[in-house]
Structures are given as structure tokens and as C-alpha cells.
Design a protein around this motif. Structure first.
Motif, PDB file in Angstrom:
ATOM      1  N   ILE A 158       0.876  -1.163   0.000  1.00 14.52           N
ATOM      2  CA  ILE A 158       0.000   0.000   0.000  1.00 14.52           C
ATOM      3  C   ILE A 158       0.912   1.210   0.000  1.00 14.52           C
ATOM      4  N   SER A 159       0.696   2.105  -0.967  1.00 13.33           N
ATOM      5  CA  SER A 159       1.548   3.288  -1.078  1.00 13.33           C
ATOM      6  C   SER A 159       0.702   4.540  -1.261  1.00 13.33           C
ATOM      7  N   ARG A 160       1.349   5.659  -1.056  1.00 13.43           N
ATOM      8  CA  ARG A 160       0.728   6.978  -1.256  1.00 13.43           C
ATOM      9  C   ARG A 160       1.729   7.821  -2.027  1.00 13.43           C
ATOM     10  N   SER A 161       1.356   8.252  -3.215  1.00 13.67           N
ATOM     11  CA  SER A 161       2.223   9.100  -4.050  1.00 13.67           C
ATOM     12  C   SER A 161       3.627   8.521  -4.185  1.00 13.67           C
ATOM     13  N   GLY A 162       3.727   7.216  -4.396  1.00  3.12           N
ATOM     14  CA  GLY A 162       5.013   6.558  -4.601  1.00  3.12           C
ATOM     15  C   GLY A 162       5.747   6.168  -3.336  1.00  3.12           C
ATOM     16  N   GLU A 163       5.252   6.552  -2.171  1.00  6.58           N
ATOM     17  CA  GLU A 163       5.891   6.214  -0.898  1.00  6.58           C
ATOM     18  C   GLU A 163       5.212   4.969  -0.316  1.00  6.58           C
ATOM     19  N   THR A 164       5.990   3.909  -0.086  1.00  3.88           N
ATOM     20  CA  THR A 164       5.434   2.674   0.449  1.00  3.88           C
ATOM     21  C   THR A 164       5.093   2.850   1.928  1.00  3.88           C
ATOM     22  N   LEU A 165       3.833   2.539   2.253  1.00  2.81           N
ATOM     23  CA  LEU A 165       3.356   2.638   3.635  1.00  2.81           C
ATOM     24  C   LEU A 165       3.264   1.277   4.307  1.00  2.81           C
ATOM     25  N   ILE A 166       2.856   0.269   3.542  1.00  3.06           N
ATOM     26  CA  ILE A 166       2.612  -1.076   4.061  1.00  3.06           C
ATOM     27  C   ILE A 166       3.194  -2.090   3.091  1.00  3.06           C
ATOM     28  N   GLU A 167       3.861  -3.106   3.638  1.00  5.53           N
ATOM     29  CA  GLU A 167       4.285  -4.265   2.841  1.00  5.53           C
ATOM     30  C   GLU A 167       3.685  -5.498   3.493  1.00  5.53           C
ATOM     31  N   ALA A 168       3.081  -6.361   2.692  1.00  6.33           N
ATOM     32  CA  ALA A 168       2.458  -7.568   3.228  1.00  6.33           C
ATOM     33  C   ALA A 168       2.808  -8.770   2.367  1.00  6.33           C
ATOM     34  N   ASN A 169       3.095  -9.881   3.030  1.00  9.98           N
ATOM     35  CA  ASN A 169       3.284 -11.164   2.377  1.00  9.98           C
ATOM     36  C   ASN A 169       2.136 -12.046   2.848  1.00  9.98           C
ATOM     37  N   VAL A 170       1.394 -12.613   1.898  1.00 13.85           N
ATOM     38  CA  VAL A 170       0.169 -13.327   2.223  1.00 13.85           C
ATOM     39  C   VAL A 170       0.228 -14.749   1.677  1.00 13.85           C
ATOM     40  N   LYS A 171      -0.085 -15.713   2.542  1.00 14.21           N
ATOM     41  CA  LYS A 171      -0.188 -17.108   2.127  1.00 14.21           C
ATOM     42  C   LYS A 171      -1.661 -17.474   2.120  1.00 14.21           C
ATOM     43  N   ILE A 172      -2.155 -17.873   0.951  1.00 17.66           N
ATOM     44  CA  ILE A 172      -3.559 -18.203   0.746  1.00 17.66           C
ATOM     45  C   ILE A 172      -3.687 -19.714   0.563  1.00 17.66           C
ATOM     46  N   ALA A 173      -4.612 -20.318   1.295  1.00 15.68           N
ATOM     47  CA  ALA A 173      -4.882 -21.749   1.162  1.00 15.68           C
ATOM     48  C   ALA A 173      -6.125 -21.954   0.305  1.00 15.68           C
ATOM     49  N   VAL A 174      -6.138 -23.043  -0.432  1.00 14.14           N
ATOM     50  CA  VAL A 174      -7.308 -23.444  -1.201  1.00 14.14           C
ATOM     51  C   VAL A 174      -8.087 -24.417  -0.323  1.00 14.14           C
ATOM     52  N   ILE A 175      -9.377 -24.125  -0.114  1.00 16.75           N
ATOM     53  CA  ILE A 175     -10.176 -24.979   0.764  1.00 16.75           C
ATOM     54  C   ILE A 175     -11.518 -25.325   0.121  1.00 16.75           C
ATOM     55  N   SER A 176     -12.065 -26.437   0.578  1.00 16.70           N
ATOM     56  CA  SER A 176     -13.402 -26.865   0.156  1.00 16.70           C
ATOM     57  C   SER A 176     -14.443 -26.082   0.949  1.00 16.70           C
ATOM     58  N   PRO A 177     -15.712 -26.141   0.542  1.00 18.38           N
ATOM     59  CA  PRO A 177     -16.754 -25.458   1.317  1.00 18.38           C
ATOM     60  C   PRO A 177     -16.816 -25.930   2.774  1.00 18.38           C
ATOM     61  N   ALA A 178     -16.336 -27.134   3.048  1.00 20.74           N
ATOM     62  CA  ALA A 178     -16.311 -27.655   4.411  1.00 20.74           C
ATOM     63  C   ALA A 178     -15.083 -27.181   5.185  1.00 20.74           C
ATOM     64  N   GLY A 179     -14.208 -26.406   4.515  1.00 14.07           N
ATOM     65  CA  GLY A 179     -13.025 -25.887   5.174  1.00 14.07           C
ATOM     66  C   GLY A 179     -11.814 -26.813   5.144  1.00 14.07           C
ATOM     67  N   LYS A 180     -11.866 -27.855   4.340  1.00 13.76           N
ATOM     68  CA  LYS A 180     -10.757 -28.811   4.218  1.00 13.76           C
ATOM     69  C   LYS A 180      -9.818 -28.381   3.099  1.00 13.76           C
ATOM     70  N   PRO A 181      -8.503 -28.580   3.279  1.00 12.19           N
ATOM     71  CA  PRO A 181      -7.554 -28.256   2.201  1.00 12.19           C
ATOM     72  C   PRO A 181      -7.856 -29.080   0.951  1.00 12.19           C
ATOM     73  N   MET A 182      -7.619 -28.487  -0.202  1.00 13.01           N
ATOM     74  CA  MET A 182      -7.828 -29.200  -1.462  1.00 13.01           C
ATOM     75  C   MET A 182      -6.889 -28.655  -2.532  1.00 13.01           C
ATOM     76  N   ARG A 183      -6.765 -29.383  -3.618  1.00 20.13           N
ATOM     77  CA  ARG A 183      -5.953 -28.953  -4.746  1.00 20.13           C
ATOM     78  C   ARG A 183      -6.713 -27.902  -5.554  1.00 20.13           C
ATOM     79  N   MET A 184      -5.965 -26.968  -6.099  1.00 15.36           N
ATOM     80  CA  MET A 184      -6.558 -25.918  -6.912  1.00 15.36           C
ATOM     81  C   MET A 184      -6.932 -26.485  -8.285  1.00 15.36           C
ATOM     82  N   PRO A 185      -8.125 -26.175  -8.780  1.00 12.79           N
ATOM     83  CA  PRO A 185      -8.491 -26.606 -10.137  1.00 12.79           C
ATOM     84  C   PRO A 185      -7.501 -26.058 -11.167  1.00 12.79           C
TER      85      PRO A 185
END
Length: 147
Positions: A108-135
Motif C-alpha cells: 500500500i503506497s501513497r504518491s510513490g511512498e510505500t506505507l505497508i508491505e504484506a506477504n500473504v499465504k492463501i490456502a485453497v479450501i473446500s466449502p467444508a473448510g478442508k484443504p484441497m488442490r486448486m483446479p
């Protein structure tokens, strides 16, 4: 869908402009730290939307089995504050993708100045909340351009 509300795809990922409203700030007019999570989520959701992968379609099984994405881990570096009425740029880039996870870099930046840096790990899950392979169709769309 009004695509102007969803930001824009770039060669490296996605950009979304976000204005800071009074509701996003604490008593001093500085953005409350938890509000950055909202801005980052909007960036991720609109990135998917512009790539043709809506959350509703994922849950409805439009790409194979019904699925969704869930944040499994997030590291955030708060570098500088944003203030009421600032216009911020939320950038989202796919760093790595695997069979059951996606690693994203967001800033997240403002006028070219970085304010926030985030590294995000996203899991793929079934509707029941179980891990699954990505289509495969989703995997192909999200694959980083530099692979």
C-alpha cells in the motif's frame, strides 16, 4: 460489474486506488492498523475478479469442484501511516503458486511512498473448510507472468 471499481490489471499483477475515509481512522485521523487488512482484502478480491475468478463462481464450482481461498498466514510491515482523505494504491502480485496455495506480495503506497508491505499465504479450501488442490483452470489464470 463496473470494472472501474475493481482497479486494473498490470503486467506484474493488480492495482487498486482506495480513499481513506473518516471511518478508517482513529481519533487522530491516522488509519487504524486493522483497516489496512480491509484495503489488502479488496485488492486481492478485485485482482481475482478482473482475472475472471469471482468468489461466488468459485463457491458454485464454476471451475470444477466448489472451493474458496482463505488467508492462512500474513506478515505485515507498517512503515508509515496513512491519514484521512489520502488516496492509496494497493498493489497485488502473485509471488508463487502451488497445488493448494498461493503466495502474494501486496503493498500500500501513497504518491510513490510505500506505507505497508504484506506477504500473504492463501490456502485453497473446500466449502467444508478442508484443504484441497486448486483446479487447473484457476491455476492457469493465477500463474505469475514470469514463470
Amino acid at each position: 460489474m463496473n470494472s472501474e471499481l475493481a482497479g486494473r490489471l498490470t503486467d506484474s499483477g493488480h492495482e487498486l486506488d482506495v480513499r481513506v475515509y473518516f471511518e478508517d481512522t482513529d481519533f487522530s485521523g491516522v488509519v487504524y492498523h486493522a483497516r489496512y487488512l480491509h484495503f489488502l482484502e479488496r485488492g486481492r478480491s478485485d485482482f481475482l475478479r478482473l482475472k475472471g475468478i469471482g468468489h461466488r463462481e468459485l463457491l458454485d464450482g464454476a471451475f470444477g469442484e466448489p472451493m474458496s481461498f482463505a488467508v492462512r498466514r500474513m506478515e505485515i510491515e507498517f512503515l508509515r501511516p496513512a491519514r484521512v482523505d489520502d488516496v492509496l494504491l494497493v498493489e497485488t502480485r502473485t509471488r508463487q503458486i502451488g497445488g493448494a496455495r498461493v503466495l502474494l506480495d501486496q503493498t500500500i503506497s501513497r504518491s510513490g511512498e510505500t506505507l505497508i508491505e504484506a506477504n500473504v499465504k492463501i490456502a485453497v479450501i473446500s466449502p467444508a473448510g478442508k484443504p484441497m488442490r486448486m483446479p487447473k483452470d484457476v491455476l492457469a489464470v493465477l500463474k505469475p507472468e514470469f514463470d
